[in-house]
Motif scaffolding. Sequence first.
Motif, PDB file in Angstrom:
ATOM      1  N   VAL A   9       0.830  -1.193  -0.032  1.00 47.09           N
ATOM      2  CA  VAL A   9       0.089  -0.048  -0.030  1.00 47.09           C
ATOM      3  C   VAL A   9       0.732   1.124   0.218  1.00 47.09           C
ATOM      4  CG1 VAL A   9      -1.714   1.172   1.342  1.00 47.09           C
ATOM      5  CG2 VAL A   9      -1.810  -1.208   1.097  1.00 47.09           C
ATOM      6  N   GLY A  10       0.474   2.225  -0.930  1.00 48.53           N
ATOM      7  CA  GLY A  10       1.390   3.502  -0.968  1.00 48.53           C
ATOM      8  C   GLY A  10       2.383   3.372  -1.993  1.00 48.53           C
ATOM      9  N   GLU A  11       2.796   2.157  -2.592  1.00 43.21           N
ATOM     10  CA  GLU A  11       3.702   2.259  -3.491  1.00 43.21           C
ATOM     11  C   GLU A  11       3.526   3.000  -4.624  1.00 43.21           C
ATOM     12  OE1 GLU A  11       5.333  -1.591  -6.155  1.00 43.21           O
ATOM     13  OE2 GLU A  11       5.916  -1.831  -4.100  1.00 43.21           O
ATOM     14  N   SER A  12       2.246   2.942  -5.261  1.00 44.75           N
ATOM     15  CA  SER A  12       1.843   3.534  -6.389  1.00 44.75           C
ATOM     16  C   SER A  12       1.982   5.138  -6.144  1.00 44.75           C
ATOM     17  CB  SER A  12       0.576   3.280  -6.917  1.00 44.75           C
ATOM     18  OG  SER A  12       0.583   2.053  -7.318  1.00 44.75           O
ATOM     19  N   THR A  13       1.451   5.631  -5.106  1.00 40.51           N
ATOM     20  CA  THR A  13       1.790   6.987  -4.502  1.00 40.51           C
ATOM     21  C   THR A  13       3.481   7.404  -4.638  1.00 40.51           C
ATOM     22  OG1 THR A  13      -0.147   6.673  -3.253  1.00 40.51           O
ATOM     23  CG2 THR A  13       1.194   8.720  -3.070  1.00 40.51           C
ATOM     24  N   ILE A  14       4.134   6.547  -4.059  1.00 41.62           N
ATOM     25  CA  ILE A  14       5.506   6.839  -4.113  1.00 41.62           C
ATOM     26  C   ILE A  14       6.123   6.895  -5.607  1.00 41.62           C
ATOM     27  CG2 ILE A  14       7.726   6.077  -3.226  1.00 41.62           C
ATOM     28  CD1 ILE A  14       6.478   4.938  -0.783  1.00 41.62           C
ATOM     29  N   GLU A  15       5.644   6.076  -6.384  1.00 42.11           N
ATOM     30  CA  GLU A  15       6.235   6.159  -7.787  1.00 42.11           C
ATOM     31  C   GLU A  15       5.634   7.414  -8.496  1.00 42.11           C
ATOM     32  OE1 GLU A  15       5.054   2.598  -9.832  1.00 42.11           O
ATOM     33  OE2 GLU A  15       5.918   1.292  -8.532  1.00 42.11           O
ATOM     34  N   LEU A  16       4.385   7.556  -8.134  1.00 40.36           N
ATOM     35  CA  LEU A  16       3.685   9.037  -8.688  1.00 40.36           C
ATOM     36  C   LEU A  16       4.440  10.209  -8.387  1.00 40.36           C
ATOM     37  CD1 LEU A  16       1.606  10.516 -10.295  1.00 40.36           C
ATOM     38  CD2 LEU A  16       0.227  10.311  -8.148  1.00 40.36           C
ATOM     39  N   VAL A  17       4.891  10.213  -7.067  1.00 39.81           N
ATOM     40  CA  VAL A  17       5.723  11.316  -6.817  1.00 39.81           C
ATOM     41  C   VAL A  17       7.084  11.451  -7.120  1.00 39.81           C
ATOM     42  CG1 VAL A  17       6.726  12.274  -4.521  1.00 39.81           C
ATOM     43  CG2 VAL A  17       4.540  11.529  -4.508  1.00 39.81           C
ATOM     44  N   GLY A  18       7.664  10.311  -7.525  1.00 41.05           N
ATOM     45  CA  GLY A  18       8.902  10.439  -8.272  1.00 41.05           C
ATOM     46  C   GLY A  18       8.618  10.773  -9.705  1.00 41.05           C
ATOM     47  N   VAL A  19       7.657  10.526 -10.450  1.00 35.93           N
ATOM     48  CA  VAL A  19       7.519  10.755 -11.683  1.00 35.93           C
ATOM     49  C   VAL A  19       7.329  12.378 -11.561  1.00 35.93           C
ATOM     50  CG1 VAL A  19       6.019  10.657 -13.652  1.00 35.93           C
ATOM     51  CG2 VAL A  19       6.718   8.724 -12.558  1.00 35.93           C
ATOM     52  N   MET A  20       6.446  12.797 -10.727  1.00 34.21           N
ATOM     53  CA  MET A  20       6.268  14.228 -10.650  1.00 34.21           C
ATOM     54  C   MET A  20       7.373  15.117 -10.485  1.00 34.21           C
ATOM     55  SD  MET A  20       2.636  14.063  -8.516  1.00 34.21           S
ATOM     56  CE  MET A  20       2.698  15.779  -8.059  1.00 34.21           C
ATOM     57  N   HIS A  21       8.419  14.533  -9.535  1.00 35.51           N
ATOM     58  CA  HIS A  21       9.616  15.259  -9.352  1.00 35.51           C
ATOM     59  C   HIS A  21      10.388  15.204 -10.528  1.00 35.51           C
ATOM     60  CE1 HIS A  21      13.148  16.412  -7.121  1.00 35.51           C
ATOM     61  NE2 HIS A  21      13.946  15.628  -7.666  1.00 35.51           N
ATOM     62  N   ARG A  22      10.570  14.124 -11.348  1.00 33.62           N
ATOM     63  CA  ARG A  22      11.354  14.179 -12.567  1.00 33.62           C
ATOM     64  C   ARG A  22      10.745  15.214 -13.508  1.00 33.62           C
ATOM     65  NH1 ARG A  22      11.412   8.899 -15.327  1.00 33.62           N
ATOM     66  NH2 ARG A  22      12.699  10.043 -16.610  1.00 33.62           N
ATOM     67  N   LEU A  23       9.610  15.294 -13.755  1.00 32.87           N
ATOM     68  CA  LEU A  23       9.021  16.196 -14.739  1.00 32.87           C
ATOM     69  C   LEU A  23       9.348  17.672 -14.392  1.00 32.87           C
ATOM     70  CD1 LEU A  23       5.297  14.301 -15.388  1.00 32.87           C
ATOM     71  CD2 LEU A  23       7.391  14.750 -16.995  1.00 32.87           C
ATOM     72  N   ARG A  24       9.101  18.013 -13.159  1.00 33.64           N
ATOM     73  CA  ARG A  24       9.353  19.247 -12.514  1.00 33.64           C
ATOM     74  C   ARG A  24      10.682  19.665 -12.673  1.00 33.64           C
ATOM     75  NH1 ARG A  24       5.378  22.726 -11.951  1.00 33.64           N
ATOM     76  NH2 ARG A  24       5.857  23.474  -9.969  1.00 33.64           N
ATOM     77  N   THR A  25      11.720  18.758 -12.435  1.00 34.95           N
ATOM     78  CA  THR A  25      13.213  19.163 -12.470  1.00 34.95           C
ATOM     79  C   THR A  25      13.955  18.937 -13.936  1.00 34.95           C
ATOM     80  OG1 THR A  25      13.561  16.999 -11.598  1.00 34.95           O
ATOM     81  CG2 THR A  25      13.362  18.508 -10.075  1.00 34.95           C
ATOM     82  N   GLU A  26      13.313  17.990 -14.581  1.00 36.28           N
ATOM     83  CA  GLU A  26      13.921  17.726 -15.878  1.00 36.28           C
ATOM     84  C   GLU A  26      13.190  18.261 -17.192  1.00 36.28           C
ATOM     85  OE1 GLU A  26      14.650  13.508 -15.960  1.00 36.28           O
ATOM     86  OE2 GLU A  26      15.586  13.481 -14.050  1.00 36.28           O
ATOM     87  N   CYS A  27      11.893  18.724 -17.180  1.00 35.38           N
ATOM     88  CA  CYS A  27      11.171  18.946 -18.281  1.00 35.38           C
ATOM     89  C   CYS A  27      10.953  20.633 -18.225  1.00 35.38           C
ATOM     90  CB  CYS A  27       9.835  18.305 -18.233  1.00 35.38           C
ATOM     91  SG  CYS A  27       8.853  18.861 -19.726  1.00 35.38           S
TER      92      CYS A  27
END
Length: 59
Positions: A9-27
């Motif tokens: 439980v919560g693994e998907s949320t952690i993955e989502l936060v990682g994707v959001m961080h990558r988008l905000r910092t790399e795009c």
Amino acid sequence: MTNQDGNPVGESTIELVGVMHRLRTECPWHAQHDHASLVPYLVEECYELVEAIESGDRD
């Protein structure tokens, strides 16, 4: 505790936060936007969702 897919439980949320961080910092496009600047896109997506629901287009 696991979800229906057998993942912790919560693994998907952690993955989502990682994707959001990558988008905000790399795009550059994502980095320049905030909640207020995304409102026009949200409204457009809502209209597209309503159209898909009303037409029965599940894709």
